[in-house]
Design a protein around this motif. Structure first.
Motif, PDB file in Angstrom:
ATOM      1  N   THR A  59     -21.937  40.935  64.072  1.00  0.00           N
ATOM      2  CA  THR A  59     -21.285  41.091  65.372  1.00  0.00           C
ATOM      3  C   THR A  59     -20.501  39.834  65.715  1.00  0.00           C
ATOM      4  OG1 THR A  59     -23.150  40.184  66.622  1.00  0.00           O
ATOM      5  CG2 THR A  59     -23.181  42.562  66.152  1.00  0.00           C
ATOM      6  N   GLN A  60     -19.529  39.985  66.606  1.00  0.00           N
ATOM      7  CA  GLN A  60     -18.769  38.817  67.035  1.00  0.00           C
ATOM      8  C   GLN A  60     -19.639  37.850  67.829  1.00  0.00           C
ATOM      9  OE1 GLN A  60     -15.008  39.689  68.858  1.00  0.00           O
ATOM     10  NE2 GLN A  60     -14.146  40.471  66.948  1.00  0.00           N
ATOM     11  N   GLU A  61     -20.633  38.387  68.543  1.00  0.00           N
ATOM     12  CA  GLU A  61     -21.563  37.514  69.261  1.00  0.00           C
ATOM     13  C   GLU A  61     -22.320  36.609  68.293  1.00  0.00           C
ATOM     14  OE1 GLU A  61     -21.137  41.182  71.851  1.00  0.00           O
ATOM     15  OE2 GLU A  61     -21.287  40.743  69.727  1.00  0.00           O
ATOM     16  N   ALA A  62     -22.796  37.202  67.178  1.00  0.00           N
ATOM     17  CA  ALA A  62     -23.532  36.416  66.192  1.00  0.00           C
ATOM     18  C   ALA A  62     -22.636  35.372  65.542  1.00  0.00           C
ATOM     19  CB  ALA A  62     -24.122  37.342  65.124  1.00  0.00           C
ATOM     20  N   LEU A  63     -21.405  35.764  65.233  1.00  0.00           N
ATOM     21  CA  LEU A  63     -20.476  34.819  64.618  1.00  0.00           C
ATOM     22  C   LEU A  63     -20.160  33.677  65.575  1.00  0.00           C
ATOM     23  CD1 LEU A  63     -18.736  34.066  62.219  1.00  0.00           C
ATOM     24  CD2 LEU A  63     -16.961  35.619  63.070  1.00  0.00           C
ATOM     25  N   ALA A  64     -20.004  33.986  66.850  1.00  0.00           N
ATOM     26  CA  ALA A  64     -19.745  32.936  67.843  1.00  0.00           C
ATOM     27  C   ALA A  64     -20.913  31.961  67.917  1.00  0.00           C
ATOM     28  CB  ALA A  64     -19.488  33.570  69.215  1.00  0.00           C
ATOM     29  N   GLU A  65     -22.140  32.478  67.878  1.00  0.00           N
ATOM     30  CA  GLU A  65     -23.318  31.617  67.925  1.00  0.00           C
ATOM     31  C   GLU A  65     -23.375  30.710  66.702  1.00  0.00           C
ATOM     32  OE1 GLU A  65     -26.619  34.212  68.302  1.00  0.00           O
ATOM     33  OE2 GLU A  65     -26.229  34.721  70.396  1.00  0.00           O
ATOM     34  N   MET A  66     -23.057  31.266  65.525  1.00  0.00           N
ATOM     35  CA  MET A  66     -23.117  30.476  64.303  1.00  0.00           C
ATOM     36  C   MET A  66     -22.079  29.356  64.302  1.00  0.00           C
ATOM     37  SD  MET A  66     -25.652  31.774  62.863  1.00  0.00           S
ATOM     38  CE  MET A  66     -26.166  32.112  64.547  1.00  0.00           C
ATOM     39  N   LEU A  67     -20.922  29.637  64.897  1.00  0.00           N
ATOM     40  CA  LEU A  67     -19.856  28.643  64.905  1.00  0.00           C
ATOM     41  C   LEU A  67     -19.951  27.700  66.108  1.00  0.00           C
ATOM     42  CD1 LEU A  67     -16.855  30.928  63.863  1.00  0.00           C
ATOM     43  CD2 LEU A  67     -18.077  29.281  62.425  1.00  0.00           C
ATOM     44  N   GLY A  68     -20.814  28.055  67.081  1.00  0.00           N
ATOM     45  CA  GLY A  68     -20.969  27.219  68.260  1.00  0.00           C
ATOM     46  C   GLY A  68     -19.782  27.275  69.194  1.00  0.00           C
ATOM     47  N   VAL A  69     -19.149  28.475  69.299  1.00  0.00           N
ATOM     48  CA  VAL A  69     -17.990  28.641  70.168  1.00  0.00           C
ATOM     49  C   VAL A  69     -18.198  29.876  71.046  1.00  0.00           C
ATOM     50  CG1 VAL A  69     -16.437  27.555  68.499  1.00  0.00           C
ATOM     51  CG2 VAL A  69     -16.758  30.037  68.441  1.00  0.00           C
ATOM     52  N   GLN A  70     -17.282  30.085  71.980  1.00  0.00           N
ATOM     53  CA  GLN A  70     -17.333  31.254  72.843  1.00  0.00           C
ATOM     54  C   GLN A  70     -16.908  32.507  72.076  1.00  0.00           C
ATOM     55  OE1 GLN A  70     -18.459  31.228  76.063  1.00  0.00           O
ATOM     56  NE2 GLN A  70     -18.906  29.047  75.738  1.00  0.00           N
ATOM     57  N   ARG A  71     -17.391  33.661  72.528  1.00  0.00           N
ATOM     58  CA  ARG A  71     -17.009  34.911  71.871  1.00  0.00           C
ATOM     59  C   ARG A  71     -15.498  35.141  71.956  1.00  0.00           C
ATOM     60  NH1 ARG A  71     -18.591  41.227  73.220  1.00  0.00           N
ATOM     61  NH2 ARG A  71     -17.199  42.091  71.640  1.00  0.00           N
ATOM     62  N   THR A  72     -14.886  34.756  73.086  1.00  0.00           N
ATOM     63  CA  THR A  72     -13.442  34.935  73.218  1.00  0.00           C
ATOM     64  C   THR A  72     -12.684  34.161  72.142  1.00  0.00           C
ATOM     65  OG1 THR A  72     -13.451  33.133  74.857  1.00  0.00           O
ATOM     66  CG2 THR A  72     -13.482  35.393  75.683  1.00  0.00           C
ATOM     67  N   THR A  73     -13.221  32.993  71.759  1.00  0.00           N
ATOM     68  CA  THR A  73     -12.602  32.204  70.693  1.00  0.00           C
ATOM     69  C   THR A  73     -12.703  32.933  69.368  1.00  0.00           C
ATOM     70  OG1 THR A  73     -13.176  30.143  71.834  1.00  0.00           O
ATOM     71  CG2 THR A  73     -12.631  29.984  69.492  1.00  0.00           C
ATOM     72  N   VAL A  74     -13.872  33.497  69.086  1.00  0.00           N
ATOM     73  CA  VAL A  74     -14.052  34.249  67.844  1.00  0.00           C
ATOM     74  C   VAL A  74     -13.139  35.471  67.804  1.00  0.00           C
ATOM     75  CG1 VAL A  74     -15.672  35.724  66.578  1.00  0.00           C
ATOM     76  CG2 VAL A  74     -16.376  33.459  67.321  1.00  0.00           C
ATOM     77  N   THR A  75     -12.999  36.154  68.946  1.00  0.00           N
ATOM     78  CA  THR A  75     -12.119  37.316  69.017  1.00  0.00           C
ATOM     79  C   THR A  75     -10.689  36.927  68.667  1.00  0.00           C
ATOM     80  OG1 THR A  75     -13.498  38.359  70.717  1.00  0.00           O
ATOM     81  CG2 THR A  75     -11.235  39.142  70.512  1.00  0.00           C
ATOM     82  N   ALA A  76     -10.241  35.790  69.196  1.00  0.00           N
ATOM     83  CA  ALA A  76      -8.884  35.324  68.917  1.00  0.00           C
ATOM     84  C   ALA A  76      -8.721  34.941  67.448  1.00  0.00           C
ATOM     85  CB  ALA A  76      -8.548  34.134  69.817  1.00  0.00           C
ATOM     86  N   VAL A  77      -9.708  34.234  66.908  1.00  0.00           N
ATOM     87  CA  VAL A  77      -9.621  33.763  65.522  1.00  0.00           C
ATOM     88  C   VAL A  77      -9.672  34.925  64.535  1.00  0.00           C
ATOM     89  CG1 VAL A  77     -10.896  32.496  63.742  1.00  0.00           C
ATOM     90  CG2 VAL A  77     -10.489  31.440  65.973  1.00  0.00           C
ATOM     91  N   THR A  78     -10.619  35.832  64.727  1.00  0.00           N
ATOM     92  CA  THR A  78     -10.689  36.984  63.820  1.00  0.00           C
ATOM     93  C   THR A  78      -9.454  37.856  63.960  1.00  0.00           C
ATOM     94  OG1 THR A  78     -12.023  38.197  65.453  1.00  0.00           O
ATOM     95  CG2 THR A  78     -13.207  37.024  63.700  1.00  0.00           C
ATOM     96  N   GLY A  79      -8.857  37.863  65.165  1.00  0.00           N
ATOM     97  CA  GLY A  79      -7.607  38.606  65.351  1.00  0.00           C
ATOM     98  C   GLY A  79      -6.491  38.036  64.490  1.00  0.00           C
ATOM     99  N   VAL A  80      -6.420  36.704  64.410  1.00  0.00           N
ATOM    100  CA  VAL A  80      -5.416  36.055  63.574  1.00  0.00           C
ATOM    101  C   VAL A  80      -5.650  36.381  62.093  1.00  0.00           C
ATOM    102  CG1 VAL A  80      -4.560  33.816  62.759  1.00  0.00           C
ATOM    103  CG2 VAL A  80      -4.956  34.189  65.195  1.00  0.00           C
ATOM    104  N   LEU A  81      -6.908  36.293  61.662  1.00  0.00           N
ATOM    105  CA  LEU A  81      -7.229  36.601  60.263  1.00  0.00           C
ATOM    106  C   LEU A  81      -6.935  38.062  59.946  1.00  0.00           C
ATOM    107  CD1 LEU A  81     -10.613  34.648  59.881  1.00  0.00           C
ATOM    108  CD2 LEU A  81      -8.334  33.937  59.116  1.00  0.00           C
ATOM    109  N   GLN A  82      -7.131  38.927  60.929  1.00  0.00           N
ATOM    110  CA  GLN A  82      -6.851  40.349  60.719  1.00  0.00           C
ATOM    111  C   GLN A  82      -5.347  40.598  60.642  1.00  0.00           C
ATOM    112  OE1 GLN A  82      -9.209  44.088  62.115  1.00  0.00           O
ATOM    113  NE2 GLN A  82      -8.056  43.363  63.881  1.00  0.00           N
ATOM    114  N   GLU A  83      -4.579  39.931  61.483  1.00  0.00           N
ATOM    115  CA  GLU A  83      -3.126  40.067  61.459  1.00  0.00           C
ATOM    116  C   GLU A  83      -2.550  39.612  60.118  1.00  0.00           C
ATOM    117  OE1 GLU A  83      -1.627  37.885  64.746  1.00  0.00           O
ATOM    118  OE2 GLU A  83      -2.388  39.289  66.263  1.00  0.00           O
ATOM    119  N   ARG A  84      -3.200  38.648  59.491  1.00  0.00           N
ATOM    120  CA  ARG A  84      -2.747  38.147  58.190  1.00  0.00           C
ATOM    121  C   ARG A  84      -3.215  39.027  57.036  1.00  0.00           C
ATOM    122  NH1 ARG A  84      -4.506  31.940  58.356  1.00  0.00           N
ATOM    123  NH2 ARG A  84      -3.790  32.056  56.179  1.00  0.00           N
ATOM    124  N   GLY A  85      -3.947  40.082  57.349  1.00  0.00           N
ATOM    125  CA  GLY A  85      -4.390  41.020  56.326  1.00  0.00           C
ATOM    126  C   GLY A  85      -5.564  40.537  55.502  1.00  0.00           C
TER     127      GLY A  85
END
Length: 251
Positions: free
Chosen positions: A184-210
Motif C-alpha cells: 500500500t502507499q501508506e506502507a511505502l510512505a512509512e518505510m520511506l519516512g515521508v507523507q503519503r501525499t509525497t509517495v503519491t506524487a513520486v509513484t505518479g512520476v514513476l508511473q508516467e515514465r512507464g
C-alpha cells in the motif's frame, strides 16, 4: 513462539521444500542443516505482524521464505518509524550474531506475509558454536545486513525521495519474486519516512515514465532496467557487497 503455526502434517511434509525457499538455509551444508532441522517450525506470518519491539528479548529467529518479507524499523519517541533494512528469502530476522541476552533495538514488522521457518535462538547459537563453517556464514550475513543499514543512513540523508522510492521498490521486487508487489502507499510512505501525499506524487512520476503501474494495495513493475536507472547508487552498492560477502546466497 511469537507467530501463528501451521498444522503438524503440513509442517512435516513441507519443511524441506520451504528450506530451499530460504536461500541462507539452502546455503548450509546438509550436515549443518541437519542440526537445525529438528528445531525448525514452519509458520505463517501475516502482513503487519510485529515480530519484536524495541527492548524485547529476541528469542526467535525467522527465516522468510518465498515472497515473505520483513522490515527492521527505527521507532522514534513520538511513534514515527523509518526502515533501516529489508529482509526476505535471502536472510533471517532476529538473533543472528548475539549470544545470551539479546534486547531488540528496533521493531521487526512483516511487510509481505507468507511462510517462514522459525527457530529458538538458543538452538541457533548452539549450532554456530558447534560448526565454524555455520558460524562464518551467519557472521558474513550479519556483515551484509550491517552494510545495508549503513547505506540506508546515507540514502535517507542524501538522496531524493524518487530515487529512494525506486531503490525500495527494486529491493522489494527482488524478494517478492514477481513483478506484482503487494504494497500500500501508506506502507511505502512509512518505510520511506515521508507523507503519503509525497509517495503519491513520486509513484505518479514513476508511473508516467512507464516504470511502474499502481493498483489498489499493489505496485506492478513494468520496466525493471528503467527502475534501476531511476534508483540511487545505494541499491547497487548493497547488492554488490552482498554478492561479495555471500556468493553462495542469491538475493
Amino acid at each position: 513462539m511469537n507467530s501463528s503455526t501451521v498444522a503438524p502434517e503440513r509442517e512435516a511434509g513441507s519443511r524441506s521444500t520451504v528450506r530451499r525457499a530460504n536461500r541462507l538455509l539452502a546455503a548450509l551444508s546438509a550436515r549443518d542443516f541437519a542440526v537445525l532441522e529438528p528445531h525448525l517450525e514452519l509458520v505463517t506470518l501475516q502482513r503487519g505482524k510485529v515480530l519484536f519491539e524495541p527492548g524485547d528479548e529476541v528469542t526467535t529467529t525467522y527465516f522468510p521464505c518465498h515472497r515473505t518479507m520483513a522490515s527492521l524499523l527505527i521507532v522514534t519517541r513520538d511513534g514515527r518509524e523509518v526502515e533501516a533494512a529489508t529482509i526476505g528469502r535471502e536472510g533471517a530476522v532476529g538473533g543472528i550474531v548475539s549470544e545470551g541476552h539479546k534486547p531488540a533495538f528496533g521493531r521487526a514488522l512483516v511487510q509481505v506475509g507468507g511462510d517462514a521457518l522459525a527457530i529458538n535462538t538458543s538452538h541457533l547459537e548452539a549450532a554456530k558454536t558447534g560448526s565454524p563453517r555455520f558460524g562464518d556464514l551467519f557472521s558474513r550475513y550479519a556483515d551484509a545486513l550491517l552494510a545495508q543499514m549503513m547505506q540506508s543512513v546515507a540514502c535517507n540523508a542524501l538522496h531524493r525521495t524518487e530515487e529512494r522510492c525506486a531503490r525500495w521498490l527494486l529491493a522489494t521486487h527482488d524478494r517478492a519474486g514477481d513483478k506484482m508487489i503487494h504494497l500500500t502507499q501508506e506502507a511505502l510512505a512509512e518505510m520511506l519516512g515521508v507523507q503519503r501525499t509525497t509517495v503519491t506524487a513520486v509513484t505518479g512520476v514513476l508511473q508516467e515514465r512507464g516504470l511502474i503501474r499502481t493498483h489498489r494495495g499493489r505496485v506492478e513493475v513494468l520496466n525493471r532496467p528503467g527502475l534501476e536507472r531511476a534508483a540511487c547508487e545505494c541499491y547497487r552498492a548493497v547488492e554488490e557487497h552482498f554478492a561479495r560477502l555471500l556468493p553462495e546466497v542469491d538475493v
